[in-house]
Design a protein around this motif. Structure first.
Motif, PDB file in Angstrom:
ATOM      1  N   THR A  86     -11.990   4.347 -17.875  1.00  6.72           N
ATOM      2  CA  THR A  86     -11.339   5.408 -17.101  1.00  6.72           C
ATOM      3  C   THR A  86     -11.558   5.194 -15.611  1.00  6.72           C
ATOM      4  O   THR A  86     -10.629   5.325 -14.806  1.00  6.72           O
ATOM      5  N   ILE A  87     -12.770   4.855 -15.223  1.00  9.33           N
ATOM      6  CA  ILE A  87     -13.080   4.603 -13.810  1.00  9.33           C
ATOM      7  C   ILE A  87     -12.262   3.417 -13.301  1.00  9.33           C
ATOM      8  O   ILE A  87     -11.664   3.478 -12.211  1.00  9.33           O
ATOM      9  N   LEU A  88     -12.204   2.330 -14.066  1.00 15.39           N
ATOM     10  CA  LEU A  88     -11.434   1.151 -13.662  1.00 15.39           C
ATOM     11  C   LEU A  88      -9.950   1.474 -13.508  1.00 15.39           C
ATOM     12  O   LEU A  88      -9.304   1.032 -12.556  1.00 15.39           O
ATOM     13  N   GLN A  89      -9.404   2.271 -14.421  1.00 10.84           N
ATOM     14  CA  GLN A  89      -7.997   2.670 -14.323  1.00 10.84           C
ATOM     15  C   GLN A  89      -7.751   3.490 -13.057  1.00 10.84           C
ATOM     16  O   GLN A  89      -6.764   3.272 -12.354  1.00 10.84           O
ATOM     17  N   ASP A  90      -8.643   4.431 -12.780  1.00  7.62           N
ATOM     18  CA  ASP A  90      -8.486   5.273 -11.590  1.00  7.62           C
ATOM     19  C   ASP A  90      -8.533   4.435 -10.308  1.00  7.62           C
ATOM     20  O   ASP A  90      -7.713   4.619  -9.408  1.00  7.62           O
ATOM     21  N   VAL A  91      -9.484   3.527 -10.227  1.00  3.83           N
ATOM     22  CA  VAL A  91      -9.602   2.668  -9.048  1.00  3.83           C
ATOM     23  C   VAL A  91      -8.352   1.791  -8.904  1.00  3.83           C
ATOM     24  O   VAL A  91      -7.790   1.666  -7.816  1.00  3.83           O
ATOM     25  N   ALA A  92      -7.910   1.206  -9.999  1.00  7.71           N
ATOM     26  CA  ALA A  92      -6.721   0.346  -9.952  1.00  7.71           C
ATOM     27  C   ALA A  92      -5.494   1.132  -9.497  1.00  7.71           C
ATOM     28  O   ALA A  92      -4.719   0.656  -8.658  1.00  7.71           O
ATOM     29  N   ARG A  94      -5.384   3.817  -7.596  1.00  8.20           N
ATOM     30  CA  ARG A  94      -5.504   4.125  -6.161  1.00  8.20           C
ATOM     31  C   ARG A  94      -5.237   2.883  -5.313  1.00  8.20           C
ATOM     32  O   ARG A  94      -4.522   2.953  -4.311  1.00  8.20           O
ATOM     33  N   ARG A  95      -5.808   1.744  -5.720  1.00  7.80           N
ATOM     34  CA  ARG A  95      -5.613   0.505  -4.945  1.00  7.80           C
ATOM     35  C   ARG A  95      -4.163   0.061  -4.956  1.00  7.80           C
ATOM     36  O   ARG A  95      -3.622  -0.360  -3.938  1.00  7.80           O
ATOM     37  N   LEU A  96      -3.514   0.164  -6.112  1.00  5.72           N
ATOM     38  CA  LEU A  96      -2.120  -0.242  -6.197  1.00  5.72           C
ATOM     39  C   LEU A  96      -1.219   0.687  -5.409  1.00  5.72           C
ATOM     40  O   LEU A  96      -0.260   0.251  -4.783  1.00  5.72           O
ATOM     41  N   ALA A  97      -1.536   1.972  -5.389  1.00  4.38           N
ATOM     42  CA  ALA A  97      -0.752   2.923  -4.608  1.00  4.38           C
ATOM     43  C   ALA A  97      -0.834   2.588  -3.128  1.00  4.38           C
ATOM     44  O   ALA A  97       0.142   2.720  -2.394  1.00  4.38           O
ATOM     45  N   MET A  98      -1.998   2.119  -2.660  1.00  3.76           N
ATOM     46  CA  MET A  98      -2.181   1.749  -1.254  1.00  3.76           C
ATOM     47  C   MET A  98      -1.364   0.513  -0.889  1.00  3.76           C
ATOM     48  O   MET A  98      -1.020   0.311   0.265  1.00  3.76           O
ATOM     49  N   MET A  99      -1.038  -0.317  -1.886  1.00  2.00           N
ATOM     50  CA  MET A  99      -0.347  -1.578  -1.622  1.00  2.00           C
ATOM     51  C   MET A  99       1.171  -1.454  -1.641  1.00  2.00           C
ATOM     52  O   MET A  99       1.863  -2.389  -1.281  1.00  2.00           O
ATOM     53  N   GLN A 100       1.720  -0.325  -2.049  1.00  4.55           N
ATOM     54  CA  GLN A 100       3.165  -0.170  -2.147  1.00  4.55           C
ATOM     55  C   GLN A 100       3.799  -0.259  -0.758  1.00  4.55           C
ATOM     56  O   GLN A 100       3.354   0.418   0.160  1.00  4.55           O
ATOM     57  N   PRO A 101       4.837  -1.088  -0.613  1.00  2.00           N
ATOM     58  CA  PRO A 101       5.539  -1.153   0.678  1.00  2.00           C
ATOM     59  C   PRO A 101       6.134   0.222   1.026  1.00  2.00           C
ATOM     60  O   PRO A 101       6.493   0.980   0.154  1.00  2.00           O
ATOM     61  N   GLU A 102       6.216   0.509   2.308  1.00  2.08           N
ATOM     62  CA  GLU A 102       6.682   1.809   2.772  1.00  2.08           C
ATOM     63  C   GLU A 102       8.140   2.074   2.404  1.00  2.08           C
ATOM     64  O   GLU A 102       8.543   3.204   2.248  1.00  2.08           O
ATOM     65  N   ASP A 103       8.960   1.001   2.267  1.00  2.00           N
ATOM     66  CA  ASP A 103      10.383   1.215   2.017  1.00  2.00           C
ATOM     67  C   ASP A 103      10.692   1.447   0.536  1.00  2.00           C
ATOM     68  O   ASP A 103      11.830   1.614   0.175  1.00  2.00           O
ATOM     69  N   GLU A 104       9.700   1.479  -0.326  1.00  2.00           N
ATOM     70  CA  GLU A 104       9.951   1.721  -1.743  1.00  2.00           C
ATOM     71  C   GLU A 104       9.605   3.127  -2.136  1.00  2.00           C
ATOM     72  O   GLU A 104       8.854   3.815  -1.604  1.00  2.00           O
TER      73      GLU A 104
END
Length: 104
Positions: A86-92, A94-104
């Motif tokens: 659960t912790i690994l999923q939550d961290v992943a 959050r990290r992936l959300a930070m990486m999304q390009p602004e135009d998407e």
């Protein structure tokens, strides 16, 4: 995945460098030896703004990798491993959300 990407973008895959570390690939690109595909998390953490490497994001391709956490059914720490998952999923997420390009 890399073979498919090379075919799609017309790149030539050099099998001589399979298994080479991401750092070694980045350094070879920086020395002018070609181009490489690097994971987004690596780019985010290792390639700085004033780098000899220029990062070009791939657009129009849904590239992903599946990652799993596997335990034995008879493990005495099943609850601990479930919490860890659960912790690994939550961290992943959050990290992936930070990486999304602004135009998407």
């Amino acid at each position: 995945q890399i073979v498919s990407l090379c075919e799609h973008y017309g790149a030539r895959l050099l099998r001589d460098y399979e298994g080479t570390s991401l750092d070694a690939l980045r350094q070879m690109v920086g020395m002018g030896m070609g181009a490489t595909f690097l994971p987004g998390l690596y780019v985010q953490s290792e390639i700085k703004a004033r780098s000899e490497v220029v990062v070009k994001p791939l657009r129009g391709r849904n590239i992903y990798r599946s990652i799993g956490l596997v335990t034995r059914k008879t493990s005495g720490r099943s609850e601990t491993y479930a919490e860890m998952a659960t912790i690994l999923q939550d961290v992943a997420k959050r990290r992936l959300a930070m990486m999304q390009p602004e135009d998407e």
